[in-house]
Design a protein around this motif. Structure first.
Motif, mmCIF file in Angstrom:
data_model
loop_
_atom_site.group_PDB
_atom_site.id
_atom_site.type_symbol
_atom_site.label_atom_id
_atom_site.label_comp_id
_atom_site.label_asym_id
_atom_site.label_seq_id
_atom_site.Cartn_x
_atom_site.Cartn_y
_atom_site.Cartn_z
ATOM 1 N N GLU A 59 50.804 -7.925 80.583
ATOM 2 C CA GLU A 59 51.799 -7.901 79.497
ATOM 3 C C GLU A 59 51.872 -6.507 78.872
ATOM 4 O OE1 GLU A 59 54.624 -10.274 77.404
ATOM 5 O OE2 GLU A 59 53.530 -10.517 79.271
ATOM 6 N N THR A 60 50.724 -5.837 78.716
ATOM 7 C CA THR A 60 50.687 -4.483 78.115
ATOM 8 C C THR A 60 51.537 -3.518 78.921
ATOM 9 O OG1 THR A 60 48.376 -4.983 77.603
ATOM 10 C CG2 THR A 60 49.091 -2.706 77.250
ATOM 11 N N VAL A 61 51.372 -3.557 80.246
ATOM 12 C CA VAL A 61 52.148 -2.661 81.108
ATOM 13 C C VAL A 61 53.626 -3.034 81.037
ATOM 14 C CG1 VAL A 61 52.569 -1.959 83.511
ATOM 15 C CG2 VAL A 61 50.222 -2.176 82.672
ATOM 16 N N ARG A 62 53.920 -4.341 81.108
ATOM 17 C CA ARG A 62 55.320 -4.771 81.155
ATOM 18 C C ARG A 62 56.094 -4.473 79.868
ATOM 19 N NH1 ARG A 62 56.504 -10.050 82.190
ATOM 20 N NH2 ARG A 62 54.455 -10.868 81.681
ATOM 21 N N LYS A 63 55.347 -4.300 78.768
ATOM 22 C CA LYS A 63 56.031 -4.024 77.486
ATOM 23 C C LYS A 63 56.063 -2.518 77.156
ATOM 24 C CE LYS A 63 56.954 -8.113 75.411
ATOM 25 N NZ LYS A 63 56.175 -9.193 75.921
ATOM 26 N N HIS A 64 55.511 -1.684 78.056
ATOM 27 C CA HIS A 64 55.397 -0.249 77.766
ATOM 28 C C HIS A 64 56.739 0.449 78.016
ATOM 29 C CE1 HIS A 64 53.925 3.893 77.892
ATOM 30 N NE2 HIS A 64 52.810 3.459 77.342
ATOM 31 N N CYS A 119 60.408 3.122 85.858
ATOM 32 C CA CYS A 119 60.535 2.197 86.991
ATOM 33 C C CYS A 119 59.232 1.520 87.412
ATOM 34 C CB CYS A 119 61.143 2.873 88.226
ATOM 35 S SG CYS A 119 62.743 3.594 87.891
ATOM 36 N N LEU A 120 58.189 1.593 86.581
ATOM 37 C CA LEU A 120 56.912 0.998 86.980
ATOM 38 C C LEU A 120 56.654 -0.354 86.308
ATOM 39 C CD1 LEU A 120 54.729 4.241 86.942
ATOM 40 C CD2 LEU A 120 55.782 3.131 88.915
ATOM 41 N N ALA A 121 56.916 -0.450 84.995
ATOM 42 C CA ALA A 121 56.588 -1.676 84.259
ATOM 43 C C ALA A 121 57.402 -2.879 84.726
ATOM 44 C CB ALA A 121 56.795 -1.457 82.759
ATOM 45 N N GLY A 122 58.582 -2.625 85.288
ATOM 46 C CA GLY A 122 59.421 -3.732 85.751
ATOM 47 C C GLY A 122 59.281 -4.002 87.242
ATOM 48 N N THR A 171 61.045 1.498 105.142
ATOM 49 C CA THR A 171 60.064 2.564 104.889
ATOM 50 C C THR A 171 59.314 2.249 103.596
ATOM 51 O OG1 THR A 171 61.612 3.848 103.545
ATOM 52 C CG2 THR A 171 61.522 4.399 105.884
ATOM 53 N N ALA A 172 58.141 2.855 103.449
ATOM 54 C CA ALA A 172 57.382 2.706 102.206
ATOM 55 C C ALA A 172 56.550 3.963 101.988
ATOM 56 C CB ALA A 172 56.461 1.494 102.284
ATOM 57 N N SER A 173 56.427 4.380 100.737
ATOM 58 C CA SER A 173 55.556 5.516 100.442
ATOM 59 C C SER A 173 54.906 5.327 99.078
ATOM 60 C CB SER A 173 56.328 6.836 100.495
ATOM 61 O OG SER A 173 57.492 6.729 99.721
ATOM 62 N N PRO A 174 53.615 5.728 98.951
ATOM 63 C CA PRO A 174 52.895 5.516 97.696
ATOM 64 C C PRO A 174 53.440 6.386 96.572
ATOM 65 C CG PRO A 174 51.511 6.660 99.299
ATOM 66 C CD PRO A 174 52.796 6.361 99.979
ATOM 67 N N ILE A 175 53.281 5.907 95.350
ATOM 68 C CA ILE A 175 53.735 6.644 94.168
ATOM 69 C C ILE A 175 52.505 7.166 93.434
ATOM 70 C CG2 ILE A 175 54.734 6.320 91.865
ATOM 71 C CD1 ILE A 175 56.637 4.271 93.232
ATOM 72 N N THR A 176 52.543 8.440 93.045
ATOM 73 C CA THR A 176 51.456 8.986 92.221
ATOM 74 C C THR A 176 51.997 9.140 90.807
ATOM 75 O OG1 THR A 176 52.152 11.191 92.911
ATOM 76 C CG2 THR A 176 50.297 10.230 94.085
ATOM 77 N N ILE A 177 51.160 8.829 89.820
ATOM 78 C CA ILE A 177 51.636 8.816 88.432
ATOM 79 C C ILE A 177 51.628 10.217 87.808
ATOM 80 C CG2 ILE A 177 51.355 7.709 86.168
ATOM 81 C CD1 ILE A 177 51.916 5.726 88.487
ATOM 82 N N ARG A 178 50.595 10.991 88.090
ATOM 83 C CA ARG A 178 50.474 12.376 87.598
ATOM 84 C C ARG A 178 50.518 12.465 86.066
ATOM 85 N NH1 ARG A 178 55.084 14.996 91.235
ATOM 86 N NH2 ARG A 178 56.175 14.220 89.416
ATOM 87 N N ASN A 179 49.983 11.462 85.397
ATOM 88 C CA ASN A 179 49.987 11.493 83.934
ATOM 89 C C ASN A 179 48.770 10.671 83.485
ATOM 90 O OD1 ASN A 179 50.475 10.379 81.234
ATOM 91 N ND2 ASN A 179 52.470 11.376 81.353
ATOM 92 N N LYS A 180 47.760 11.359 82.977
ATOM 93 C CA LYS A 180 46.469 10.728 82.667
ATOM 94 C C LYS A 180 46.606 9.526 81.721
ATOM 95 C CE LYS A 180 43.007 12.728 84.833
ATOM 96 N NZ LYS A 180 43.669 12.561 86.138
ATOM 97 N N GLU A 181 47.431 9.683 80.687
ATOM 98 C CA GLU A 181 47.584 8.620 79.695
ATOM 99 C C GLU A 181 48.186 7.367 80.348
ATOM 100 O OE1 GLU A 181 50.190 7.567 75.733
ATOM 101 O OE2 GLU A 181 50.197 9.640 76.472
ATOM 102 N N ILE A 217 46.655 3.278 81.319
ATOM 103 C CA ILE A 217 47.288 2.009 80.946
ATOM 104 C C ILE A 217 47.467 1.119 82.188
ATOM 105 C CG2 ILE A 217 49.416 0.967 80.007
ATOM 106 C CD1 ILE A 217 49.689 3.694 78.413
ATOM 107 N N ILE A 218 47.786 1.750 83.306
ATOM 108 C CA ILE A 218 48.069 0.995 84.545
ATOM 109 C C ILE A 218 46.801 0.435 85.185
ATOM 110 C CG2 ILE A 218 48.783 1.343 86.960
ATOM 111 C CD1 ILE A 218 51.007 3.188 85.688
ATOM 112 N N GLY A 219 45.696 1.154 85.075
ATOM 113 C CA GLY A 219 44.442 0.666 85.668
ATOM 114 C C GLY A 219 44.448 0.752 87.176
#
Length: 321
Positions: free
Chosen positions: A181-186, A193-196, A219-229, A233-235
């Motif tokens: 819920e924390t991620v989905r409400k962020h 495009c991550l919380a949804g 096709t598929a490719s991994p996503i890197t967040i590049r943002n410590k904060e 939250i994502i874990g």
């Protein structure tokens, strides 16, 4: 609407790379088409993949969440003057950017009359925007369905407006687990495009419920967040940008497995057609396919590009990737 209309002014303002991942090199025909798209349209583009399927001449295409119109103007060139592209987006500022450049592009492409239109509206309620049943050959979407709270409604509407044998070809972001819920409400994670993002297995469930064929992963490719904060939250959840194709296969086309031979007639894919992660069709080569792939090829716009023979095959059904 705030995030894409006001906060973001160009793609460099994004805080993660979720919306800039393209999983494979662009074919020359697409590269050339992209170079003819106005720079303001390209600068305000926030897609996460490349939603340019094959075999597009004279097709009617609908782009869900068309934003500044980049993919629409790209496809406008590939469907040709006899084809048509409709873009729909909920953000007024984005639709204005797209509409502003219609005359510029039609002149650039040498078209007598526009073959693109842009509507403001919601992809969960295409009927409100006047889009009729079975009116499109292809529905595309680029990293936008994750922004809709009701994914089932989006797929249901896409299915409704597609003709029999039509295709939904779309890129989006998927999660390796159900999100907290924390991620989905962020707010920022939602805009990025991550919380949804759907848990990837849920796509298969929803597609089946709506009536589509089993999703074909392209096709598929991994996503890197590049943002410590944001990472904190994502874990331990992982995200990927993936392109899938779903087909509206009429029940009359569902027979049994068969063998297919690609004729090599699709522009830009004459030697081989990489259909998805399971199937690559080389010109003149006999390929065993399962019942679902046989039905997809037989009922869709690809039917004329293949010689399709019914009968027993040695193919085990691909179990996805």
């Amino acid at each position: 609407q705030d995030y894409y209309g006001k906060e973001l002014q160009k793609s460099e303002d994004l805080k993660t790379n979720a919306c800039v991942t393209s999983a494979r090199p662009l074919p020359k025909i697409v590269k050339d088409a992209l170079e003819r798209v106005h720079e303001e349209v390209v600068a305000r583009y926030y897609g996460c993949g490349l939603v340019i399927p094959e075999c597009l001449v004279s097709c009617r295409i609908l782009d869900l969440g068309s934003g500044s119109g980049r993919d629409c103007y790209l496809l406008s060139q590939l469907v040709g003057e006899q084809g048509h592209v409709t873009g729909i987006d909920m953000t007024e500022a984005q639709v204005e950017v797209a509409k502003k450049h219609i005359a510029y592009h039609m002149d650039k492409f040498g078209y007598q009359k526009p073959n693109v239109e842009f509507l403001q509206g919601y992809m969960e309620k295409l009927g409100d925007a006047g889009l009729a049943d079975e009116s499109y050959d292809i529905v595309i979407s680029n990293c936008v369905i994750n922004l809709a709270p009701d994914k089932r409604a989006v797929l249901r509407e896409a299915y409704r407006v597609l003709k029999a044998g039509g295709e939904m070809y779309f890129s989006d972001v998927y999660a390796s687990q159900h999100l907290s819920e924390t991620v989905r409400k962020h707010r920022v994670l939602w805009g990025e495009c991550l919380a949804g993002a759907l848990y990837w297995r849920d796509l298969y469930t929803i597609a089946e419920e709506v009536g589509f064929s089993t999703p074909c992963l392209v096709t598929a490719s991994p996503i890197t967040i590049r943002n410590k904060e944001l990472e904190g939250i994502i874990g331990d959840c992982c995200f990927v940008s993936a392109t899938f194709r779903l087909f509206k296969v009429p029940s009359s086309s569902r027979t049994g497995p068969g063998q297919v031979i690609y004729n090599g007639g699709i522009v830009g894919h004459e030697r081989e057609l990489v259909f998805d992660a399971n199937f690559t069709f080389k010109e003149g080569e006999v390929v065993d396919v399962d019942a679902e792939m046989a039905a997809i090829l037989q009922s869709s716009r690809f039917a004329e590009e293949f010689l399709i023979r019914a009968g027993k095959t040695n193919a085990a059904t691909p179990q996805g990737c």
